[in-house]
Each structure stands twice: as structure tokens, then as C-alpha cells.
Scaffold this motif. Structure first.
Motif, PDB file in Angstrom:
ATOM      1  N   GLY A 262       0.766  -1.233   0.000  1.00  0.00           N
ATOM      2  CA  GLY A 262       0.000   0.000   0.000  1.00  0.00           C
ATOM      3  C   GLY A 262       0.796   1.281   0.000  1.00  0.00           C
ATOM      4  O   GLY A 262       0.214   2.362  -0.129  1.00  0.00           O
ATOM      5  N   THR A 263       2.109   1.237   0.154  1.00  0.00           N
ATOM      6  CA  THR A 263       2.913   2.452   0.130  1.00  0.00           C
ATOM      7  C   THR A 263       3.287   2.759  -1.314  1.00  0.00           C
ATOM      8  O   THR A 263       4.027   2.010  -1.941  1.00  0.00           O
ATOM      9  CB  THR A 263       4.192   2.275   0.968  1.00  0.00           C
ATOM     10  OG1 THR A 263       3.824   1.844   2.280  1.00  0.00           O
ATOM     11  CG2 THR A 263       4.953   3.581   1.050  1.00  0.00           C
ATOM     12  N   ASP A 264       2.741   3.884  -1.865  1.00  0.00           N
ATOM     13  CA  ASP A 264       2.988   4.227  -3.282  1.00  0.00           C
ATOM     14  C   ASP A 264       2.691   3.016  -4.165  1.00  0.00           C
ATOM     15  O   ASP A 264       3.561   2.491  -4.851  1.00  0.00           O
ATOM     16  CB  ASP A 264       4.425   4.715  -3.495  1.00  0.00           C
ATOM     17  CG  ASP A 264       4.656   6.098  -2.895  1.00  0.00           C
ATOM     18  OD1 ASP A 264       5.818   6.501  -2.830  1.00  0.00           O
ATOM     19  OD2 ASP A 264       3.681   6.754  -2.516  1.00  0.00           O
ATOM     20  N   VAL A 265       1.448   2.578  -4.168  1.00  0.00           N
ATOM     21  CA  VAL A 265       1.093   1.289  -4.760  1.00  0.00           C
ATOM     22  C   VAL A 265       1.276   1.229  -6.263  1.00  0.00           C
ATOM     23  O   VAL A 265       1.196   0.146  -6.841  1.00  0.00           O
ATOM     24  CB  VAL A 265      -0.364   0.906  -4.411  1.00  0.00           C
ATOM     25  CG1 VAL A 265      -0.504   0.621  -2.938  1.00  0.00           C
ATOM     26  CG2 VAL A 265      -1.330   2.017  -4.835  1.00  0.00           C
ATOM     27  N   ASP A 266       1.539   2.360  -6.931  1.00  0.00           N
ATOM     28  CA  ASP A 266       1.763   2.265  -8.376  1.00  0.00           C
ATOM     29  C   ASP A 266       3.140   1.685  -8.691  1.00  0.00           C
ATOM     30  O   ASP A 266       3.424   1.365  -9.837  1.00  0.00           O
ATOM     31  CB  ASP A 266       1.584   3.622  -9.050  1.00  0.00           C
ATOM     32  CG  ASP A 266       2.622   4.665  -8.636  1.00  0.00           C
ATOM     33  OD1 ASP A 266       3.389   4.391  -7.687  1.00  0.00           O
ATOM     34  OD2 ASP A 266       2.655   5.730  -9.258  1.00  0.00           O
ATOM     35  N   GLY A 267       3.984   1.520  -7.680  1.00  0.00           N
ATOM     36  CA  GLY A 267       5.265   0.847  -7.880  1.00  0.00           C
ATOM     37  C   GLY A 267       6.357   1.709  -8.469  1.00  0.00           C
ATOM     38  O   GLY A 267       7.374   1.208  -8.917  1.00  0.00           O
ATOM     39  N   THR A 268       6.153   3.033  -8.475  1.00  0.00           N
ATOM     40  CA  THR A 268       7.165   3.915  -9.030  1.00  0.00           C
ATOM     41  C   THR A 268       7.534   4.998  -8.018  1.00  0.00           C
ATOM     42  O   THR A 268       6.745   5.354  -7.144  1.00  0.00           O
ATOM     43  CB  THR A 268       6.670   4.594 -10.320  1.00  0.00           C
ATOM     44  OG1 THR A 268       5.480   5.341 -10.030  1.00  0.00           O
ATOM     45  CG2 THR A 268       6.365   3.564 -11.391  1.00  0.00           C
ATOM     46  N   ALA A 269       8.737   5.516  -8.168  1.00  0.00           N
ATOM     47  CA  ALA A 269       9.208   6.563  -7.275  1.00  0.00           C
ATOM     48  C   ALA A 269       9.019   7.933  -7.916  1.00  0.00           C
ATOM     49  O   ALA A 269       8.815   8.065  -9.120  1.00  0.00           O
ATOM     50  CB  ALA A 269      10.685   6.344  -6.956  1.00  0.00           C
ATOM     51  N   ARG A 270       9.073   8.976  -7.104  1.00  0.00           N
ATOM     52  CA  ARG A 270       9.016  10.344  -7.608  1.00  0.00           C
ATOM     53  C   ARG A 270      10.254  10.643  -8.454  1.00  0.00           C
ATOM     54  O   ARG A 270      11.339  10.150  -8.183  1.00  0.00           O
ATOM     55  CB  ARG A 270       8.968  11.326  -6.435  1.00  0.00           C
ATOM     56  CG  ARG A 270       7.687  11.286  -5.635  1.00  0.00           C
ATOM     57  CD  ARG A 270       7.776  12.174  -4.399  1.00  0.00           C
ATOM     58  NE  ARG A 270       8.725  11.638  -3.425  1.00  0.00           N
ATOM     59  CZ  ARG A 270       9.770  12.297  -2.964  1.00  0.00           C
ATOM     60  NH1 ARG A 270      10.034  13.519  -3.404  1.00  0.00           N
ATOM     61  NH2 ARG A 270      10.579  11.750  -2.068  1.00  0.00           N
ATOM     62  N   ASP A 271      10.080  11.456  -9.481  1.00  0.00           N
ATOM     63  CA  ASP A 271      11.215  11.853 -10.310  1.00  0.00           C
ATOM     64  C   ASP A 271      12.278  12.532  -9.453  1.00  0.00           C
ATOM     65  O   ASP A 271      11.964  13.411  -8.644  1.00  0.00           O
ATOM     66  CB  ASP A 271      10.760  12.798 -11.425  1.00  0.00           C
ATOM     67  CG  ASP A 271       9.956  12.093 -12.500  1.00  0.00           C
ATOM     68  OD1 ASP A 271      10.010  10.855 -12.545  1.00  0.00           O
ATOM     69  OD2 ASP A 271       9.270  12.791 -13.266  1.00  0.00           O
ATOM     70  N   GLY A 272      13.524  12.109  -9.628  1.00  0.00           N
ATOM     71  CA  GLY A 272      14.629  12.743  -8.946  1.00  0.00           C
ATOM     72  C   GLY A 272      14.915  12.239  -7.555  1.00  0.00           C
ATOM     73  O   GLY A 272      15.878  12.679  -6.921  1.00  0.00           O
ATOM     74  N   ALA A 273      14.109  11.322  -7.053  1.00  0.00           N
ATOM     75  CA  ALA A 273      14.300  10.828  -5.692  1.00  0.00           C
ATOM     76  C   ALA A 273      14.880   9.421  -5.699  1.00  0.00           C
ATOM     77  O   ALA A 273      14.557   8.603  -6.571  1.00  0.00           O
ATOM     78  CB  ALA A 273      12.967  10.818  -4.943  1.00  0.00           C
ATOM     79  N   ARG A 274      15.757   9.147  -4.743  1.00  0.00           N
ATOM     80  CA  ARG A 274      16.126   7.755  -4.497  1.00  0.00           C
ATOM     81  C   ARG A 274      14.879   7.019  -3.999  1.00  0.00           C
ATOM     82  O   ARG A 274      13.939   7.633  -3.480  1.00  0.00           O
ATOM     83  CB  ARG A 274      17.218   7.649  -3.443  1.00  0.00           C
ATOM     84  CG  ARG A 274      18.524   8.274  -3.786  1.00  0.00           C
ATOM     85  CD  ARG A 274      19.634   7.849  -2.825  1.00  0.00           C
ATOM     86  NE  ARG A 274      19.234   7.779  -1.430  1.00  0.00           N
ATOM     87  CZ  ARG A 274      20.013   7.326  -0.444  1.00  0.00           C
ATOM     88  NH1 ARG A 274      21.234   6.915  -0.684  1.00  0.00           N
ATOM     89  NH2 ARG A 274      19.581   7.299   0.805  1.00  0.00           N
ATOM     90  N   CYS A 275      14.893   5.702  -4.145  1.00  0.00           N
ATOM     91  CA  CYS A 275      13.705   4.948  -3.736  1.00  0.00           C
ATOM     92  C   CYS A 275      14.091   3.666  -3.020  1.00  0.00           C
ATOM     93  O   CYS A 275      14.976   2.929  -3.470  1.00  0.00           O
ATOM     94  CB  CYS A 275      12.849   4.607  -4.959  1.00  0.00           C
ATOM     95  SG  CYS A 275      11.327   3.724  -4.532  1.00  0.00           S
ATOM     96  N   TRP A 276      13.406   3.404  -1.921  1.00  0.00           N
ATOM     97  CA  TRP A 276      13.493   2.125  -1.221  1.00  0.00           C
ATOM     98  C   TRP A 276      12.319   1.256  -1.661  1.00  0.00           C
ATOM     99  O   TRP A 276      11.160   1.640  -1.515  1.00  0.00           O
ATOM    100  CB  TRP A 276      13.431   2.340   0.294  1.00  0.00           C
ATOM    101  CG  TRP A 276      14.612   3.064   0.849  1.00  0.00           C
ATOM    102  CD1 TRP A 276      14.731   4.414   1.021  1.00  0.00           C
ATOM    103  CD2 TRP A 276      15.844   2.478   1.290  1.00  0.00           C
ATOM    104  NE1 TRP A 276      15.964   4.713   1.544  1.00  0.00           N
ATOM    105  CE2 TRP A 276      16.674   3.548   1.730  1.00  0.00           C
ATOM    106  CE3 TRP A 276      16.321   1.168   1.373  1.00  0.00           C
ATOM    107  CZ2 TRP A 276      17.948   3.336   2.230  1.00  0.00           C
ATOM    108  CZ3 TRP A 276      17.597   0.972   1.867  1.00  0.00           C
ATOM    109  CH2 TRP A 276      18.390   2.035   2.294  1.00  0.00           C
ATOM    110  N   TYR A 277      12.634   0.103  -2.232  1.00  0.00           N
ATOM    111  CA  TYR A 277      11.608  -0.866  -2.617  1.00  0.00           C
ATOM    112  C   TYR A 277      11.508  -1.902  -1.495  1.00  0.00           C
ATOM    113  O   TYR A 277      12.478  -2.595  -1.186  1.00  0.00           O
ATOM    114  CB  TYR A 277      11.977  -1.542  -3.934  1.00  0.00           C
ATOM    115  CG  TYR A 277      11.900  -0.611  -5.128  1.00  0.00           C
ATOM    116  CD1 TYR A 277      10.677  -0.217  -5.652  1.00  0.00           C
ATOM    117  CD2 TYR A 277      13.063  -0.132  -5.733  1.00  0.00           C
ATOM    118  CE1 TYR A 277      10.600   0.626  -6.747  1.00  0.00           C
ATOM    119  CE2 TYR A 277      13.003   0.716  -6.827  1.00  0.00           C
ATOM    120  CZ  TYR A 277      11.767   1.083  -7.329  1.00  0.00           C
ATOM    121  OH  TYR A 277      11.700   1.932  -8.417  1.00  0.00           O
TER     122      TYR A 277
END
Length: 273
Positions: free
Chosen positions: A73-88
Motif C-alpha cells: 500500500g505504500t505508493d502502490v503504483d510501484g514507481t518513485a518520484r522523479d529525482g528521488a532515491r527509492c526504497w523498494y
């Protein structure tokens, strides 16, 4: 980011993963009800949600500028914001194993740069007490000890595991036949029901190779980085080197990689085959 900075981030993530593992184990030792998500075999429980809430909260506290994408349920579209590092984040990879009291399930946290290049990963297998970590360019470790993939150089001595789900990702339509062809050519097949167990097993040479398809970013982000740092060659179905949390891949020791892909090609399992 400097190497020291990345290793410091990995150390923080490892502490968070250890806390999540303790929370998950507490749930594992009691009756847990589950519900179906997208299908009768796609399951979720209160344990998954509680563990994800713990991980996400602590990641936001430690890395306020980073994005977090989680399975439950956290950012359920599975993509990160542009320009941000992302923890999957996969709070419990292998939920069906978890719910059926099988020991192969794990906590998975993978970090990617803004361009989705995988930087670091931590996987904890709570029942076995194993902690796998890796940082790009620094190697991979199991419980603090460096690990490497196997040095197998013959396909008939190669033990292979599979994780082919859903629409099989970007594989060709004959990937099931390709898997059968590999099973007949290699030492044998295994199905563990847990992507992080598959990838960490390959990273330490417990299993030689794995074929993934239809995977989600959170299933594989940490495991792919760990495997790559352990010397595993990883390619996507079209043959390109894997650098991000790809939905489909071949991961194996370099000496047998081309032979594995040749069997898949002969079976028509590669894209366009």
C-alpha cells in the motif's frame, strides 16, 4: 554519494530490517488470517501490513528525502518520484510460505538511485537467522562474511530455481517450455516460493541459477543487488545487463549464463522467439 555514505545507509537499513524481522517472527508464531488481493494465490495478512508499517515509518525517519514503494500500500503504483532515491520494500516476501509455516520467507529492502539503478540491498531470512547485505561496488555479505556465487561451468551440474508468476513479465510466450527444457538439461529444478530466497541462494552458491518472470520491483530489488555484488551475471530476457529492479531476468554464474540463454532460445522462450 560516497562509498562511505552508501555503506552508512546500508547499515541503517540493516538495523531497520532486523527490527522488521523480529516483528514478523512474532506474527509467524501465532495464527494469522489472510485475505486474497488480486487473485486466489496473491495473499496478504495483517502481518504483512504491520511489518510494512514498521519499515516505512523508520525509513521515512532515517531518509526523509527518499521515496518508499512497498507491496502493501505504500505508493502502490510501484514507481518513485522523479529525482528521488527509492526504497523498494517487501515486508514479507514469500507470504504463502509464511502463512503455511514454511521457513523460506524474508524481509526485503532495496535502494535505487533516481535513475532506478540499484545501489544497495538487505534481505533477512528470519527463520534461518541469515542477513544478506550488499552495496554497489563493495561486495555482498551473509551475516557479515563475504559471499560469492558458485563457479559451476557445466549446465548439467547447474541447479536452477524458478519464480515465474502472473504474465511472466517480458519473457516470450514459451517461457514455460523453456523452463521445462532447462529442467531436462540442467542438474535439476527447484521452486522455493520466495524470490529473495532464490536470489540470495544464487548469491552464495547454494543454488546455481534462477529464472524470474512477472516479478514486482519490491520482490527483487534487494536480491538482484546482492546477487550482482556476489559475481552473478544478470540479464533481462532481451539479453541486456540488468541494473534495476527488472520484472524478468536470468541470474547465474558467468560460465553457464550463455548456455542457459541458448536453451531458452532453442525453446522459443526469449522475446520474439
Amino acid at each position: 554519494m560516497t562509498g562511505e555514505g552508501l555503506l552508512a545507509d546500508l547499515a541503517t537499513a540493516t538495523e531497520i530490517a532486523a527490527a522488521a524481522a523480529s516483528e514478523a517472527l512474532a506474527w509467524f508464531h501465532r495464527d494469522v488470517e489472510w485475505v486474497e488481493k488480486s487473485s486466489a494465490t496473491d495473499l496478504v495478512s495483517d502481518a504483512d501490513r504491520a511489518v510494512e508499517q514498521l519499515i516505512v515509518g523508520r525509513l521515512h525517519d532515517a531518509f526523509a528525502a527518499d521515496d518508499v514503494v512497498g507491496e502493501e500500500g505504500t505508493d502502490v503504483d510501484g514507481t518513485a518520484r522523479d529525482g528521488a532515491r527509492c526504497w523498494y520494500v517487501d515486508p514479507i516476501d514469500g507470504t504463502t510460505n509464511f502463512l503455511k509455516r514454511l521457513p523460506l520467507w524474508g524481509i526485503s529492502m532495496g535502494l535505487a538511485d533516481a535513475d532506478d539503478t540499484l545501489l544497495a540491498g538487505v534481505v533477512v531470512l528470519p527463520v534461518t537467522g541469515e542477513v544478506f547485505t550488499a552495496a554497489r561496488g563493495h561486495g555482498a555479505w551473509r551475516n557479515g562474511v563475504p559471499i560469492r556465487c558458485s563457479d559451476v561451468d557445466r549446465l548439467d551440474r547447474t541447479l536452477i530455481t524458478y519464480a515465474l508468476a502472473g504474465d511472466r513479465g517480458s519473457w516470450g510466450p514459451a517461457i514455460a517450455q523453456g523452463a521445462l527444457a532447462l529442467a531436462a538439461t540442467a542438474l535439476g529444478p527447484r521452486m522455493q516460493g520466495c524470490s529473495v530466497a532464490d536470489l540470495t541462494s544464487v548469491a552464495m552458491g547454494r543454488i546455481d541459477a534462477t529464472i524470474g518472470g512477472g516479478r514486482s520491483t519490491w520482490d527483487v530489488a534487494a536480491g538482484l543487488r546482492i546477487a550482482a555484488e556476489a559475481g552473478v551475471r544478470i540479464t533481462t530476457p532481451d539479453g541486456a545487463p540488468s541494473t534495476g529492479p527488472d520484472d524478468a531476468f536470468v541470474a547465474s554464474p558467468p560460465a553457464v549464463h550463455d548456455a542457459i540463454r541458448a536453451v531458452l532460445a532453442d525453446a522459443g522462450a526469449l522475446p520474439g522467439g
